[in-house]
Design an enzyme around this catalytic site. Structure first.
Site, PDB file in Angstrom:
ATOM      1  N   CYS A 150      66.772 -37.831 -17.316  1.00 11.11           N
ATOM      2  CA  CYS A 150      67.440 -36.550 -17.524  1.00 11.11           C
ATOM      3  C   CYS A 150      68.915 -36.725 -17.851  1.00 11.11           C
ATOM      4  O   CYS A 150      69.494 -35.911 -18.568  1.00 11.11           O
ATOM      5  CB  CYS A 150      67.322 -35.673 -16.273  1.00 11.11           C
ATOM      6  SG  CYS A 150      65.653 -35.172 -15.871  1.00 11.11           S
TER       7      CYS A 150
ATOM      8  N   GLY B  72      55.411 -27.506 -17.834  1.00  5.26           N
ATOM      9  CA  GLY B  72      55.348 -28.958 -17.983  1.00  5.26           C
ATOM     10  C   GLY B  72      54.492 -29.541 -16.876  1.00  5.26           C
ATOM     11  O   GLY B  72      54.351 -28.947 -15.797  1.00  5.26           O
TER      12      GLY B  72
END
Length: 639
Positions: free
Chosen positions: A50, A192
């Site tokens: 991330c 997701g």
């Protein structure tokens, strides 16, 4: 060959650059392939999370390697090299090893001490192994990093200094309470089905949410995640009431169901919390979609009602959230203004306006100002008594008449000199737009982002994304890791572990460089023994097998004893800093063929291309990081 890492992270680059530089799965594969095809590199691995993008490579030239890896990162990320270069960092040899070990221990994470990065390192190694871009060096390095990370988490309390990025993000919504208290009975939509989304679903299920809905482009993966949630945390959508009740007696009794990705808009109207982390390159939720979902909410969720929240739109009210906010603003005039010299029609409705304030008289001519001062002196007492009442609609508080007169006198003196009242020197307080208590919490953990940043402007919506988490972590780091105390001691202990492991890895790596030379030396000695025994057979053909065997064994023992001490010692010396020259000395002293040494090295690399063992010789699977984040081969996803 030497280890080199070129990358950028939340520490070196703003989130806006990280977002643009984020690599899709296909881009990572192409980057690995192009890196090993480039001249300076023979091995490559990409660690993409991330908040970091790092390219590891085994290179034969430092400067050429830095230039090539930087160019490849820019080309595959789509960010120009000139723009990307100021945000890149470079680590070489021992510093590169130290960096990866620190990352594995959570020391370089946005949330210090988080363990999710171990799963991402494992994924990076698996990808490079599948593509055959990781040779012996990167296999040993990444497997050792996994072992070091696991050691740090098991031997220290580093977990107390931080947690997963998911938990840290959810804490931003909790506003001082625990995630468990804040999340209880809420309805959750998870977009997701990768590792980060799975961790979010599991975290919220453990917290006791009422429902978890999983949406994913591949519906089968969403169903698999739902099955895991239902099995571990409560009731599934296909369970009977008896089964659900039994599951709820000792657990959280969470209802979990899967929906296709095109059902997200409809699910938004029911959700209290949305967590999104996909591999999409564009927005998954636009501000318009979120706004429509907010318009579609006909009643506040139970959790919002308990917190005193109001729905942004009422059923049948016909008013949008923005208009409801505008209608709720405090009035900006002082009510009835008989004989006021100002033209009130031109200023009514101006936020923060008061006929007695500086903004009202700015620019007024001196003669008009005197009229206004007389009007203030004449009517201040009456208006003050009226406006001082609490709850009197259409009125605001009036300043003390004496201080107001003094202020106007000062303005009159300035007007006498300048010919008119000077413009306002400081802004007057402006009434803040009241925002309803958030009824929809959006957590965006994707890079690039899944949710439009403009959604945070919508009434009743709160958005937390990687950018806001980066800002929050800068403050939280100081609070979580004080200069003294148990947490600081844990972090210091992890740093010592990293330093020790880096030294051990470097020593073993340097010793490994001389191994092909030692093997080549012993091979040459064995060939010499074999040649001399063959020549002895020609000179003494009458030797029987027993005699021949005794002679052969004696000669080999002599050679082994002569070589044992120097080969053991040269390995020890080579493991020390600066010991690389001992291999060259050994080749020179014994006149070893360089091609023979290279052939041994290539054969050794071939045997170790598939990383089935760790650096310390134990099974790689024995060092797999164990967590409750559903880390499995079928459940990997971008983070």
């Amino acid at each position: 060959m030497s280890l080199l890492v070129v990358g950028l992270s939340h520490r070196s680059a703003p989130v806006s650059v990280l977002e643009r530089a984020a690599l899709s799965a296909d881009a990572q594969i192409k980057l690995l392939q192009d890196t090993v095809a480039a001249e300076p590199a023979t091995e490559a691995a990409v660690l993409a999370t991330c908040n970091r993008i790092e390219l590891y490579a085994d290179v034969d030239k430092f400067h050429a390697g830095v230039a090539e890896l930087s160019t490849l990162l820019a080309r595959h990320s789509g960010v120009g090299l000139d723009e990307l270069t100021p945000h890149l960092y470079v680590h070489y040899e021992d510093r590169a090893v130290h960096h990866l070990f620190s990352v594995a221990c959570g020391l370089d994470s946005m949330v210090v001490g988080e363990g999710q990065v171990l799963g991402q390192i494992k994924d990076a190694l698996a990808t490079s192994q599948e593509l055959h871009t990781a040779g012996r060096l990167l296999n040993d390095l990444f497997q050792q990093a996994l072992r070091v990370g696991k050691r740090a988490h098991s031997e220290t309390g580093i977990d107390r200094a931080g947690q997963s990025l998911v938990t840290f993000g959810l804490e931003q919504f909790a506003d001082g309470t625990t995630v468990d208290v804040w999340a209880r009975d809420k309805r959750v939509l998870v977009i997701g089905a990768g590792s980060m989304s799975s961790l979010a679903a599991a975290t919220l299920a453990r917290a006791g949410v009422a429902e978890v809905v999983v949406a994913n482009r591949t519906f089968d993966r969403a169903e698999r995640l739902v099955a895991l949630l239902a099995e571990q945390y409560g009731q599934g959508s296909d369970r009977s009431d008896e089964q659900a009740g039994a599951a709820g007696e000792g657990g959280t009794d969470v209802l979990a169901r899967a929906v296709p990705i095109d059902a997200v808009a409809g699910e938004l109207t029911r959700a209290d919390v949305v967590v999104s982390c996909t591999g999409a390159t564009g927005l998954v939720l636009t501000a318009e979609v979120v706004a429509m979902a907010m318009e579609g909410r006909t009643a506040p969720p139970p959790s919002a009602a308990r917190n005193g929240a109001r729905p942004v739109t009422g059923a049948g009210s016909g008013r949008t959230g923005a208009s409801a906010v505008r209608d709720g603003l405090p009035p900006t005039s002082v009510g009835t203004e008989d004989n006021c010299p100002l033209d009130l029609s031109t200023v009514q409705g101006t936020a923060g306006f008061s006929v007695l304030g500086e903004a009202a008289v700015a620019g007024m001519a001196a003669a008009e100002l005197e009229q206004h001062a007389a009007w203030v002196d004449k009517g201040a007492s009456a208006r003050g008594s009226a406006t001082g009442s609490e709850g009197s609609a259409g009125f605001v508080a009036v300043l003390d008449p004496a201080s107001e007169t003094e202020a106007i006198a000062a303005l009159a003196a300035a007007a006498a000199t300048m010919g008119r009242v000077p413009e306002r020197r400081r802004p007057e307080p402006v009434a803040e737009v009241p925002r309803p208590t958030p009824v929809l919490s959006l957590l965006d953990l994707a890079m690039p982002r899944d949710i439009d940043a403009a959604a945070h402007r919508l009434p009743g919506v709160r958005l937390v994304d990687i950018e806001s988490l980066a800002e929050a972590s800068a403050t939280a780091s100081d609070q979580r890791i004080p200069s003294a105390g148990p947490m600081a001691a844990d972090v210091d202990q992890v740093r010592r572990i990293v330093s020790d492991e880096v030294a051990a890895f470097g020593a073993a790596l340097r010793a490994a460089h001389i191994t092909p030379t030692v093997v080549a030396l012993r091979t040459m000695a064995a060939d010499v023994v074999a040649g001399e025994i063959a020549r002895l057979d020609g000179r003494l053909p009458g030797l029987d097998e027993k005699q021949r065997g005794e002679i052969t064994q004696t000669v080999r023992r002599v050679v082994d004893k002569l070589l044992h001490a120097p080969t053991v010692r040269v390995k020890q010396l080579a493991a020390e800093p600066g010991g690389a020259g001992y291999a060259d000395a050994l080749r020179t002293l014994f006149d070893l063929d360089q091609e023979t040494v290279a052939a041994v090295s290539r054969a050794d690399d071939t045997d170790n291309t598939v990383g089935s063992t760790t650096f310390d010789g134990t099974s790689f699977e024995e060092h797999t990081f164990d967590s409750n984040n559903f880390e499995s081969a079928e459940n990997r996803g971008p983070a």
